[in-house]
Scaffold this motif. Structure first.
Motif, PDB file in Angstrom:
ATOM      1  N   LEU A  99       0.998  -1.182  -0.012  1.00 41.10           N
ATOM      2  CA  LEU A  99       0.044   0.223   0.037  1.00 41.10           C
ATOM      3  C   LEU A  99       0.738   1.385   0.100  1.00 41.10           C
ATOM      4  O   LEU A  99       0.621   1.968  -0.643  1.00 41.10           O
ATOM      5  N   LEU A 100       1.946   1.307   0.815  1.00 39.57           N
ATOM      6  CA  LEU A 100       2.792   2.515   0.857  1.00 39.57           C
ATOM      7  C   LEU A 100       3.588   2.638  -0.385  1.00 39.57           C
ATOM      8  O   LEU A 100       3.786   3.779  -0.893  1.00 39.57           O
ATOM      9  N   LEU A 101       4.004   1.588  -1.017  1.00 34.12           N
ATOM     10  CA  LEU A 101       4.590   1.697  -2.560  1.00 34.12           C
ATOM     11  C   LEU A 101       3.469   2.278  -3.489  1.00 34.12           C
ATOM     12  O   LEU A 101       3.932   3.038  -4.371  1.00 34.12           O
ATOM     13  N   GLY A 102       2.389   1.937  -3.423  1.00 29.90           N
ATOM     14  CA  GLY A 102       1.140   2.389  -4.369  1.00 29.90           C
ATOM     15  C   GLY A 102       1.213   3.945  -3.959  1.00 29.90           C
ATOM     16  O   GLY A 102       0.989   4.908  -5.193  1.00 29.90           O
ATOM     17  N   VAL A 103       1.216   4.354  -2.645  1.00 31.77           N
ATOM     18  CA  VAL A 103       1.061   5.727  -2.343  1.00 31.77           C
ATOM     19  C   VAL A 103       2.605   6.777  -2.950  1.00 31.77           C
ATOM     20  O   VAL A 103       2.253   7.597  -3.554  1.00 31.77           O
ATOM     21  N   GLU A 104       3.478   5.950  -2.633  1.00 31.82           N
ATOM     22  CA  GLU A 104       4.633   6.801  -3.128  1.00 31.82           C
ATOM     23  C   GLU A 104       4.808   6.808  -4.714  1.00 31.82           C
ATOM     24  O   GLU A 104       5.533   7.915  -5.220  1.00 31.82           O
ATOM     25  N   GLY A 105       4.320   5.994  -5.273  1.00 29.49           N
ATOM     26  CA  GLY A 105       4.453   5.939  -6.864  1.00 29.49           C
ATOM     27  C   GLY A 105       3.449   6.936  -7.434  1.00 29.49           C
ATOM     28  O   GLY A 105       3.257   7.083  -8.801  1.00 29.49           O
ATOM     29  N   ALA A 106       2.566   7.438  -6.755  1.00 29.41           N
ATOM     30  CA  ALA A 106       1.297   8.407  -7.387  1.00 29.41           C
ATOM     31  C   ALA A 106       1.863   9.337  -8.231  1.00 29.41           C
ATOM     32  O   ALA A 106       1.422   9.724  -9.168  1.00 29.41           O
ATOM     33  N   PRO A 107       2.819  10.207  -7.463  1.00 33.63           N
ATOM     34  CA  PRO A 107       3.339  11.359  -8.197  1.00 33.63           C
ATOM     35  C   PRO A 107       4.030  11.040  -9.628  1.00 33.63           C
ATOM     36  O   PRO A 107       3.835  11.603 -10.665  1.00 33.63           O
ATOM     37  N   ALA A 108       4.806   9.646  -9.765  1.00 35.94           N
ATOM     38  CA  ALA A 108       5.141   9.368 -11.003  1.00 35.94           C
ATOM     39  C   ALA A 108       4.221   9.129 -12.096  1.00 35.94           C
ATOM     40  O   ALA A 108       4.237   9.323 -13.244  1.00 35.94           O
ATOM     41  N   LEU A 109       3.123   8.441 -11.640  1.00 34.30           N
ATOM     42  CA  LEU A 109       2.007   8.264 -12.400  1.00 34.30           C
ATOM     43  C   LEU A 109       1.276   9.798 -13.155  1.00 34.30           C
ATOM     44  O   LEU A 109       0.977   9.609 -14.276  1.00 34.30           O
ATOM     45  N   MET A 115       2.794  14.375 -18.726  1.00 32.92           N
ATOM     46  CA  MET A 115       3.795  14.524 -19.826  1.00 32.92           C
ATOM     47  C   MET A 115       4.140  13.369 -20.896  1.00 32.92           C
ATOM     48  O   MET A 115       4.904  12.983 -21.281  1.00 32.92           O
ATOM     49  N   ALA A 116       2.642  12.970 -21.177  1.00 31.06           N
ATOM     50  CA  ALA A 116       2.800  11.732 -22.154  1.00 31.06           C
ATOM     51  C   ALA A 116       3.540  12.049 -23.425  1.00 31.06           C
ATOM     52  O   ALA A 116       3.178  13.079 -24.086  1.00 31.06           O
ATOM     53  N   GLY A 117       4.408  11.019 -23.898  1.00 31.28           N
ATOM     54  CA  GLY A 117       4.926  11.641 -25.122  1.00 31.28           C
ATOM     55  C   GLY A 117       6.138  12.479 -24.936  1.00 31.28           C
ATOM     56  O   GLY A 117       7.018  12.493 -25.892  1.00 31.28           O
ATOM     57  N   SER A 118       6.628  12.654 -23.749  1.00 35.62           N
ATOM     58  CA  SER A 118       7.750  13.569 -23.703  1.00 35.62           C
ATOM     59  C   SER A 118       8.897  12.597 -23.410  1.00 35.62           C
ATOM     60  O   SER A 118       8.707  11.442 -22.780  1.00 35.62           O
ATOM     61  N   ALA A 119      10.210  13.028 -23.876  1.00 36.40           N
ATOM     62  CA  ALA A 119      11.360  12.220 -23.591  1.00 36.40           C
ATOM     63  C   ALA A 119      11.768  12.201 -22.258  1.00 36.40           C
ATOM     64  O   ALA A 119      12.520  11.278 -21.721  1.00 36.40           O
TER      65      ALA A 119
END
Length: 267
Positions: A99-109, A115-119
């Motif tokens: 659950l904590l991994l899911g929370v900390e990964g939210a900003p990256a998602l 920024m979809a499509g950005s290098a």
């Protein structure tokens, strides 16, 4: 509050697997095998194909981390492979960790979405995730609390809420540093895999290497949080409760205030 407040605990967490290699191997090997087997099971046509690897990983990381944290904090000898026991701590720890991994990964998602499509989306996503880890790092103290807390221990230590507040972003900064070397290696490995000659060995390495890095990062971060939990258990301010005055924390009895001493002299 200094960001390097828990630098000694962080340094000890990196050194401990080298200093106590035997207990570390006994704690990690059985569950590393379970986690790797779960990864290879994804390619098999089994009922519950998606659920089995998830549950196996949850159990493997939870069981290893609880065993390792109890050794680090309490010097509790890891079990022998012939005496593996699974309890509620292992399962709850693994679930809380996911659950904590899911929370900390939210900003990256979120960054990847906007920024979809950005290098440079991956780079910005990692930066956002690392910054967020600094902020939510104290929340990970719930993991050693699950592994180490004993209700009838008789100690007057600080509560989990008090430890989380007292730890602050120094805990999160230490968490980021504990994972940073393995993150860099994993990024380099991900860029190297496409360049390797295709074959069975490369396929096996592509499965095993991420698990090696994950368990290595878990070794350091779990030890770090266990050591910080033990320190804050004594040092964190007790909200609404007096600090223990029995000298168990090494500071001795609580001294009377200066005004109280002056009043006694006048008498």
């Amino acid at each position: 509050m200094s960001l390097n407040r828990y630098a000694p605990e962080l340094a000890q967490s990196f050194q401990l697997p080298l200093e106590r290699t035997g207990p570390w191997l006994r704690a990690i090997v059985p569950w590393f095998v379970v986690a790797v087997a779960a990864q290879f099971a994804k390619d098999l046509d089994l009922p519950g194909q998606g659920l089995i690897p998830f549950l196996a990983n949850l159990l493997a990381f939870g069981a290893f981390a609880v065993t390792w944290q109890r050794f680090v904090a309490l010097d509790e000898a890891p079990f022998r492979p012939v005496a593996i026991r699974i309890g509620w701590r292992h399962l709850v720890w693994g679930l809380a960790y996911q659950l904590l991994l899911g929370v900390e990964g939210a900003p990256a998602l979120l960054v990847a979405k906007f920024m979809a499509g950005s290098a440079d989306s991956q780079i910005y996503g990692l930066v956002a995730q690392e910054a967020f880890q600094v902020l939510i790092g104290p929340m990970f103290l719930i993991l050693p609390h699950i592994a180490l807390y004993k209700r009838d221990s008789g100690t007057n230590g600080a509560s989990l809420q008090e430890m989380t507040l007292a730890g602050g972003i120094s805990v999160g900064f230490g968490y980021v540093l504990s994972n940073l070397p393995f993150l860099m290696i994993s990024l380099a490995w991900a860029n190297l895999v496409p360049e390797l000659p295709q074959g069975q060995i490369t396929t096996v390495l592509a499965v095993i290497m991420p698990m090696v890095l994950s368990f290595a990062a878990m070794t350091v971060s779990a030890a770090f949080f266990a050591k910080v939990w033990m320190r804050l258990r004594i040092e964190a301010p007790r909200v609404g409760r007096p600090a223990p005055d029995d000298g168990q924390d090494g500071s001795g009895p609580v001294k009377p205030r200066r005004t109280e001493r002056l009043q006694k002299r006048k008498r």
